[in-house]
Design an enzyme around this catalytic site. Structure first.
Site, PDB file in Angstrom:
ATOM      1  N   ASP A  23      40.077  37.937  47.237  1.00 61.44           N
ATOM      2  CA  ASP A  23      39.992  39.035  46.288  1.00 61.44           C
ATOM      3  C   ASP A  23      39.009  38.723  45.158  1.00 61.44           C
ATOM      4  OD1 ASP A  23      41.665  40.570  47.742  1.00 61.44           O
ATOM      5  OD2 ASP A  23      43.423  40.286  46.483  1.00 61.44           O
ATOM      6  N   THR A  99      44.246  30.183  40.588  1.00 59.68           N
ATOM      7  CA  THR A  99      45.207  29.766  41.614  1.00 59.68           C
ATOM      8  C   THR A  99      44.843  30.310  42.988  1.00 59.68           C
ATOM      9  OG1 THR A  99      46.697  31.662  41.357  1.00 59.68           O
ATOM     10  CG2 THR A  99      47.026  29.809  39.846  1.00 59.68           C
ATOM     11  N   PRO A 100      45.326  29.643  44.046  1.00 61.30           N
ATOM     12  CA  PRO A 100      44.952  30.041  45.402  1.00 61.30           C
ATOM     13  C   PRO A 100      45.661  31.301  45.877  1.00 61.30           C
ATOM     14  CG  PRO A 100      46.380  28.109  45.462  1.00 61.30           C
ATOM     15  CD  PRO A 100      46.165  28.441  44.023  1.00 61.30           C
ATOM     16  N   HIS A 102      46.000  32.089  49.332  1.00 57.33           N
ATOM     17  CA  HIS A 102      46.678  31.911  50.616  1.00 57.33           C
ATOM     18  C   HIS A 102      48.179  31.745  50.434  1.00 57.33           C
ATOM     19  CE1 HIS A 102      42.676  31.074  52.242  1.00 57.33           C
ATOM     20  NE2 HIS A 102      43.214  31.316  53.412  1.00 57.33           N
ATOM     21  N   LYS A 154      35.615  44.294  43.349  1.00 58.99           N
ATOM     22  CA  LYS A 154      34.730  44.727  44.442  1.00 58.99           C
ATOM     23  C   LYS A 154      34.535  46.249  44.425  1.00 58.99           C
ATOM     24  CE  LYS A 154      36.026  40.702  47.170  1.00 58.99           C
ATOM     25  NZ  LYS A 154      36.095  40.054  48.471  1.00 58.99           N
ATOM     26  N   GLY A 455     102.571  18.621  72.658  1.00 48.07           N
ATOM     27  CA  GLY A 455     103.658  19.350  73.322  1.00 48.07           C
ATOM     28  C   GLY A 455     103.698  18.958  74.792  1.00 48.07           C
ATOM     29  N   GLY A 460     101.666  25.323  76.848  1.00 50.27           N
ATOM     30  CA  GLY A 460     100.727  26.381  76.440  1.00 50.27           C
ATOM     31  C   GLY A 460      99.627  25.893  75.506  1.00 50.27           C
ATOM     32  N   SER A 529     100.236  13.783  74.014  1.00 47.63           N
ATOM     33  CA  SER A 529     100.492  12.757  73.003  1.00 47.63           C
ATOM     34  C   SER A 529     101.984  12.646  72.648  1.00 47.63           C
ATOM     35  CB  SER A 529      99.650  13.003  71.740  1.00 47.63           C
ATOM     36  OG  SER A 529      99.648  14.361  71.351  1.00 47.63           O
TER      37      SER A 529
END
Lengths: 622, 297
Positions: A23, A99-100, A102, A154, A455, A460, A529
């Site tokens: 720009d 400043t950039p 991109h 521009k 259990g 279940g 267990s």
């Protein structure tokens, strides 16, 4: 060179040029310096030679070369990093940050914007407003810049058409309504040819406003340095000998006088200012911007990181706050990530506990999200390890701006601006590993746990385990089932069913569960267990995350269901060591959850277990 | 607050951050006007303590004699330790600007010597007086400028530096170059020297000095190591220096500015940059950036 006066009292304007790539930002600064005759002869000679080499044209002069100081920038014809230029006119001194454009280098734009009072936003008249125009506007606004020059550049390439200029101006004013700018000044120009930069353009008689330079010289950016209550972060304890102990720092808000009472944050102690020391003088008062050393009237515990501040208006010091965050590194961020946070003169471990939303830069609206990609701006919640004195960014930039630093590489990953404090709802435990259990779990938005379903065979367990997992999965939780039968096909395939083999099997499952909770997961163990002592051992191994769930189904019912035909074979004497038949089952005496399957369907049982997790804080979103 | 006080406060804040966050900082002292201001700022930053770091002078052995005398006198009068390092290996090989050219001279006696000194003393931060207005690649540099384990600067991967929050964290072996005077200009330096009455080397003041002219640049014949071309004879000229480095690489300007007020006035109307007198910047385009990448200050 233009003659400048000797006056050191001229005001200083710090501004930046930003906007999309190509720009003409660097060209604009070059043009401004060139037309104002602020370029040294040897520098001009240097860029003249380079321009001719680059463009192959005897008469060519690429003014952007004045500011694009890196080789890579000059080769590629782009700006990568921010360049600072210093110049003076009879009216003002200027520091400009070029400043950039991109997107990739947005972090460098933010660097330049953080110390600026005014933003010059360039727009290519042919292209109009682009994403980067919007992004840079958002960043400038969030960082606290209140004045914008919309440089529609521009114009020569659109035939100096007023309509083009007016359309862009109107579109920008519409967009900027949502931002916090107090003034927007649009100027049509051609940086390449100099129209309306330093001299009025003969090609745009329809434009009656100021030239760019005149505007910069005259603009009143107001008192961007709001005074506010007294604040001085302690940088360094000054102790040359036993009889002197002072606290060195720069006043970042308000002022203080000898004899004033001050508060030390975050400790909250108070003292009285006895002396203010500078090199050759001991002034009575220290104002915002002064670098001083303060001596207090009593021995109080003050060190680097403390803030000496107004008693009437002390800083906040809660550990958790909501902030705007500009994420500046390639890898995206998600909640749970740990950092070092530098705020004022304090550097402390911190974690992002939540990412609420990100800003759509084109519409300045918030979109819900839980991650931020590079160059995205979001609203996040930051949790600090300790109390740190701070203010809201809009009240004091120096007390409310922070950076997040990578704990391994020390890179600066993000810049943040505190929006508001978040009052603590629960205490988050802290671990000093770089990435620890809570960090991993936070990343998943959950709290690790081991649901240990015990259990009889056929009670279940597996059915309920599956239902629990489906319920948790639908809530976005990361789970895993360690099922007794499946374990025996792999990890414990070398084990039989003798007592010592069962014990070893449980030990292995416990250890695997512990690793998985460390990985932040919700584990569902489905394992007969049978021995109380072995379950207690598992509890010791796993720790607080161990949740014993007793799937209580009477033996008769299990034998009636007998889904794998095991009871039948055991009764027939074909297999030995069957729990409940020829091997004991010790029911839990005090399980966290006791599910009676005769009274509940498997769905209901699973729901009860999930409800228990929820009411005990395991499913809270952080 | 006026402009100079503003710059002063900014520099002091940077000095204090360095002292508080690095384990072994050092301040580069090159004896010139910028070093004089830097030293003055350091003394102000820590008063009544003395600056909590030593000074380091990289001595190429080609500095003006008046500079060395000035350095020794400062050390004595302020009671501050000045470490002096030379690349003895290169000097014993007879490396000099006259025989090897400015590029080798600068690389060996300045860049390599600096790296040697930083490694030898294990410094983790070197404070320098460079300013952004001096040169295009300096204009791009951060105030806290990160250096790899090999002292290299990566201009494409500089850490973002927001507000006055400096990320001073490094891993072992890495280092930082800190530039407290980044935002000062040449004019600020002279106005501040005048305001604060800071002593500077007499070479900055105009005086009749023995000189020769080569390629349009006026060089001072400071000692008998200066090889004169056949038929070349030193001529007494009224000159001063805007910037000071190694005498064979530092050009003088013709000037009558014999007082600080004269110098401020002359700086105001200067038509060339001060680095116009630094011959090493002209080695090739982007040469300063290349030197910095390799570890030059």
């Amino acid at each position: 060179m233009q003659q400048v006066t000797l006056d050191t009292k001229r005001s200083l304007l710090r501004f930046l040029t930003c906007g999309s790539v190509d720009d003409g930002k660097s060209t604009l600064i070059g043009r401004l310096l060139y037309d104002a005759q602020l370029i040294f002869e040897d520098q001009l000679r240097g860029i003249t030679i380079e321009s001719q080499r680059k463009l192959g044209d005897e008469a060519a002069l690429d003014l952007s070369l004045l500011v694009d100081g890196l080789q890579a920038e000059r080769e590629q014809g782009i700006t990568i990093d921010v360049a600072y230029r210093f110049f003076s006119t009879a009216k003002r001194r200027f520091i400009v940050a070029d400043t950039p454009g991109h997107e990739q280098y947005t972090r460098n734009m933010a660097t330049g914007a953080s110390t600026a009072d005014l933003a010059v936003l360039l727009v290519d008249a042919r292209k109009g407003l682009l994403v980067q125009t919007h992004r840079h506007s958002c960043i400038a606004s969030l960082l606290g810049i209140r004045h914008v020059v919309l440089a529609v550049n521009k114009m020569d390439l659109v035939g100096y058409d007023e309509k083009v200029f007016r359309t862009i101006e109107a579109q920008y004013r519409e967009f900027a309504k949502q931002l916090n700018f107090t003034s927007i000044t649009a100027i049509p120009m051609s940086a390449l040819l100099g129209d309306n930069v330093f001299k009025h353009s003969n090609n745009m008689s329809w434009y009656q406003g100021l030239t760019f330079m005149t505007f910069l010289e005259d603009v009143d950016v107001g008192d961007t340095k709001i005074d506010g209550p007294f604040r001085m972060p302690v940088q360094w304890v000054n102790r040359p000998h036993q009889d002197f102990r002072g606290f060195s720092g720069t006043v970042v808000g308000g002022s203080v006088r000898v004899g004033d009472s001050v508060s030390i944050q975050p400790t909250g102690t108070t003292a009285v200012v006895q002396q203010i020391v500078q090199f050759d003088v001991s002034p009575d008062v220290a104002k915002k911007g002064d670098a001083v050393t303060i001596v207090l009237d009593r021995e109080v515990d003050v060190s680097r990181g403390n803030v000496i501040c107004s008693v009437a208006h002390p800083t906040s010091n809660v550990e958790r706050f909501e902030a705007h965050l500009l994420w500046m590194t390639e890898l995206p961020v998600q909640p749970g990530r740990q950092f070092l946070c530098k705020l004022g003169t304090v550097t402390v471990p911190a974690v992002i506990t939540r990412i609420t939303s990100k800003i759509d830069v084109n519409t300045f609206t918030q979109i819900p999200t839980d991650r931020l990609e590079m160059n995205e701006i979001g609203v996040v919640v930051v949790q600090l390890e300790t109390k740190v004195a701070h203010d809201i960014y809009d009240n004091n930039r120096d007390m409310g701006g922070f950076i997040l630093i990578d704990r391994t590489t020390n890179d600066t990953l993000a810049a943040g601006m505190i929006l508001r404090d978040v009052v603590q709802v629960q205490n988050i435990t802290w671990h000093h590993m770089d990435i620890d259990k809570s960090a991993r779990a936070n990343l998943k938005g959950q709290k690790p746990a081991v649901l240990w379903l015990t259990g009889l065979s056929g009670s279940g367990k597996s059915t309920i385990a599956n239902l629990i997992e489906r319920a948790l999965w639908s809530e976005g939780k990361h789970t895993y089932i360690l099922d007794g039968d499946n374990i025996r096909h792999g990890l414990s395939s070398d084990l039989g069913f003798k007592a010592e083999d069962r014990i070893e099997n449980i030990r292995r499952v416990s250890e695997v569960s512990r690793l998985m909770t460390d990985a932040g997961m919700l584990i569902i163990v489905s394992l007969i267990s049978p021995y109380q002592s072995e379950r207690e051992r598992a509890r010791r191994t796993i720790g607080d995350e161990f949740i014993e769930v007793y799937i209580d189904t009477p033996l008769e019912e299990c034998e009636r269901r007998d889904p794998k035909g095991l009871y039948k074979r055991a009764r027939a004497g074909e297999i030995r060591g069957m729990t409940g038949v020829d091997s004991p089952y010790e029911p839990p005496t005090l399980p966290e959850i006791h599910v009676k399957t005769m009274e509940n369907t498997p769905e209901k049982s699973a729901m009860l277990i999930v409800a228990w997790l929820r009411s005990n804080g395991f499913l809270q979103n952080h | 607050m006026d402009h100079l006080s503003n710059l002063e406060a900014e520099s002091i804040q940077i000095f204090r951050e360095v002292a508080a966050t690095f384990e072994r900082p050092v301040m580069m002292y090159s004896i010139g006007k910028d070093s004089s201001v830097l030293l003055h700022l350091a003394r102000k930053a820590f008063y009544p303590s003395i600056p909590p770091f030593p000074l380091l002078h990289i001595d190429t052995s080609w500095k003006f004699r008046e500079m060395i005398a000035f350095r020794d006198q400062i050390e004595k009068s302020l009671g501050i330790r000045v470490l002096i390092h030379r690349n003895e290996e290169a000097l014993s090989q007879g490396i000099s600007v006259f025989t090897h050219g400015s590029a080798v001279h600068t690389d060996q006696l300045k860049t390599v010597a600096l790296r040697q000194a930083l490694d030898k003393f294990n410094f983790d931060c070197a404070i320098g007086g460079a300013r952004r207005d001096e040169e295009r690649s300096r204009a791009k540099e951060r105030i806290m400028s990160f250096r790899s384990q090999h002292h290299r600067w990566d201009p494409k991967r500089q850490r973002p530096e927001l507000w006055h929050l400096y990320n001073t964290r490094i891993n072992p072996g890495e280092s930082v170059r800190a530039f407290p005077m980044s935002n000062w200009t040449e004019l600020d330096i002279w106005q501040y020297i005048r305001r604060e009455n800071i002593p500077v080397v007499s070479l900055y003041y105009a005086k009749e000095r023995p000189t020769v002219e080569r390629d349009g640049q006026i060089l001072m014949v400071d000692d008998d190591r200066f090889p004169l071309n056949p038929g070349e004879k030193p001529v007494m000229r009224m000159v001063r220096f805007r910037t000071l480095g190694c005498y064979p690489l530092t050009a003088a300007v013709e000037s009558d500015a014999a007082t600080i007020d004269d110098i401020v006035q002359e700086t105001l109307s200067a038509r060339t940059s001060e680095r116009a007198g630094r011959l090493i910047d002209y080695d090739k385009p982007g040469s300063m950036e290349q030197k910095k990448i390799e570890g030059y200050f």
